[in-house]
Design a protein around this motif. Structure first.
Motif, PDB file in Angstrom:
ATOM      1  N   ASN A   1     -80.075  -8.734 -11.349  1.00  0.00           N
ATOM      2  CA  ASN A   1     -81.299  -9.234 -10.733  1.00  0.00           C
ATOM      3  C   ASN A   1     -82.072  -8.143 -10.010  1.00  0.00           C
ATOM      4  O   ASN A   1     -83.310  -8.159  -9.985  1.00  0.00           O
ATOM      5  CB  ASN A   1     -80.978 -10.397  -9.792  1.00  0.00           C
TER       6      ASN A   1
ATOM      7  N   LEU B   1     -83.810  -6.339 -12.759  1.00  0.00           N
ATOM      8  CA  LEU B   1     -84.961  -7.113 -13.227  1.00  0.00           C
ATOM      9  C   LEU B   1     -86.178  -6.885 -12.335  1.00  0.00           C
ATOM     10  O   LEU B   1     -87.285  -6.614 -12.818  1.00  0.00           O
ATOM     11  CB  LEU B   1     -84.606  -8.603 -13.269  1.00  0.00           C
TER      12      LEU B   1
ATOM     13  N   GLU C   1     -87.542  -3.379 -12.699  1.00  0.00           N
ATOM     14  CA  GLU C   1     -88.358  -3.222 -13.902  1.00  0.00           C
ATOM     15  C   GLU C   1     -89.725  -3.881 -13.713  1.00  0.00           C
ATOM     16  O   GLU C   1     -90.759  -3.330 -14.134  1.00  0.00           O
ATOM     17  CB  GLU C   1     -87.647  -3.807 -15.118  1.00  0.00           C
TER      18      GLU C   1
ATOM     19  N   SER D   1     -79.122  -3.090 -17.429  1.00  0.00           N
ATOM     20  CA  SER D   1     -79.419  -3.242 -16.001  1.00  0.00           C
ATOM     21  C   SER D   1     -78.945  -2.024 -15.222  1.00  0.00           C
ATOM     22  O   SER D   1     -79.630  -1.551 -14.303  1.00  0.00           O
ATOM     23  CB  SER D   1     -78.764  -4.518 -15.447  1.00  0.00           C
TER      24      SER D   1
END
Length: 355
Positions: free
Chosen positions: A225, A228, A231, A295
């Motif tokens: 997360n 995420l 990014e 990730s």
């Protein structure tokens, strides 16, 4: 098993002796917590740290000097002192090698040292963060080979993942649920019975590898997360959107969303490491964990992006990185602690120096 009856009895009347191998961010708070009800033997290979503890001086922020009770806690640098223990926790570091593969050398060394002094009817609990299968496939064979004893028949074993968050003033060992998985259902019960003395809630799972998997889930969830949102921050930067404002607005949704924040990378002993431990293990089962690996790569890139931003900022005022004086504020991996383990600040500094 007849031998476990004596261990259960000593646990219930609090005459059992608890051993802790590794007195760091996990081991020392664990030793202090158990010393409120049991006599604890704390073993550490660093004699200087042992000497500090004998003087009631803590080197861990989460442990205050006055919490060290030498009437109930015996620090030592001699592994032979573990012979008197009924339980022995292993709380040693599990870092990564340069190629991002798991480095279990400290767990193996601890297993060899414990195996050399292992007595019948002792109970071993691994707390070090590691991939599923470590307790059964790495630790038990070492203990059996060194001691000549057999797990289940002669000694007990379980896994209980550490859940220490350095500097967290809201959650500590006492009010954070403790997960325990044993080699047998009875070992799970015994491990849980002991851990109930330091945690208000104990969660029992099927076996050791399930408990090991719990730790992987917790930190891979956070790593993924964070990656995420990192990014998204890179994308929003191109779109001239304030990622922080967007996150704050997203937080107003009362369901189905949990806020994570962008930054210069991830740090600490767990989040940057656990995805690679899981990826390493998954390959043994013929599975390539693409999502987990991606990730990790995104978060590993963020220190470089941080330096790129510094370079862009300097260029905007007619300066270059080369020849500029740069001040770094914050070396720990999160605010208000002194813990610099795996801190992305180190990578930022290295990149700045390189350029």
């Amino acid at each position: 098993m007849d031998w476990t009856e004596n261990l259960i009895s000593k646990t219930l009347d609090k005459t059992a002796v608890v051993g802790i191998v590794g007195l760091g961010y996990v081991g020392l708070p664990l030793a202090v917590a158990f010393s409120k009800n049991f006599h604890v033997v704390g073993y550490n290979i660093d004699p200087e740290k042992v000497e500090l503890l004998k003087q009631k001086k803590s080197y861990i922020e989460d442990v205050k000097d006055d919490e060290i009770n030498l009437e109930m806690f015996s620090p030592t640098a001699n592994p032979d002192d573990l012979k008197q223990c009924d339980y022995i926790f292993i709380a040693v570091p599990t870092p990564l090698r340069k190629d991002k593969s798991p480095d279990l050398s400290d767990v193996k060394t601890a297993g060899e040292e414990i195996g050399a002094i292992l007595q019948k009817e002792q109970f071993i609990i691994l707390k070090s963060t590691t991939y599923p299968g470590t307790t059964e496939e790495v630790l038990i064979p070492i203990l059996e080979e060194k001691s000549g004893l057999k797990a289940i028949e002669d000694f007990g074993i379980a896994y209980s993942p550490e859940r220490v968050d350095p500097g967290n003033i809201d959650y500590n060992m006492n009010n954070t649920p403790n997960v325990v998985g044993g080699l047998t259902p009875e070992f799970t019960d015994i491990g849980a019975m002991l851990c109930e003395n330091v945690s208000t809630e104990v969660v029992k799972v099927t076996d050791c590898k399930t408990a090991e998997g719990v730790k992987m889930i917790e930190n891979i969830f956070r790593n993924v997360n964070i990656a995420l949102v990192n990014e998204l921050a890179l994308i929003f930067e191109k779109m001239d959107i304030d990622i922080w404002e967007s996150i704050e607005a997203a937080k107003t949704k009362p369901y189905g969303y949990m806020a994570f924040y962008p930054g210069p990378g991830v740090g600490g002993h767990c989040i940057p490491l656990d995805p690679y431990y899981m990826a390493y293990r998954a390959k043994h089962f013929g599975f390539i964990p693409r999502f987990i690996k991606t990730s990790g790569e995104i978060n590993d890139y963020m220190p470089i992006h941080t330096v790129n931003l510094a370079n862009k900022g300097l260029n905007s005022i007619g300066k270059n990185l080369w020849g500029s004086n740069i001040l770094i504020l914050g070396l720990a991996y999160k605010g208000n602690i002194s813990d610099t383990r795996e801190s992305p600040a180190a990578s930022v500094i290295d990149e700045l120096v390189e350029r």
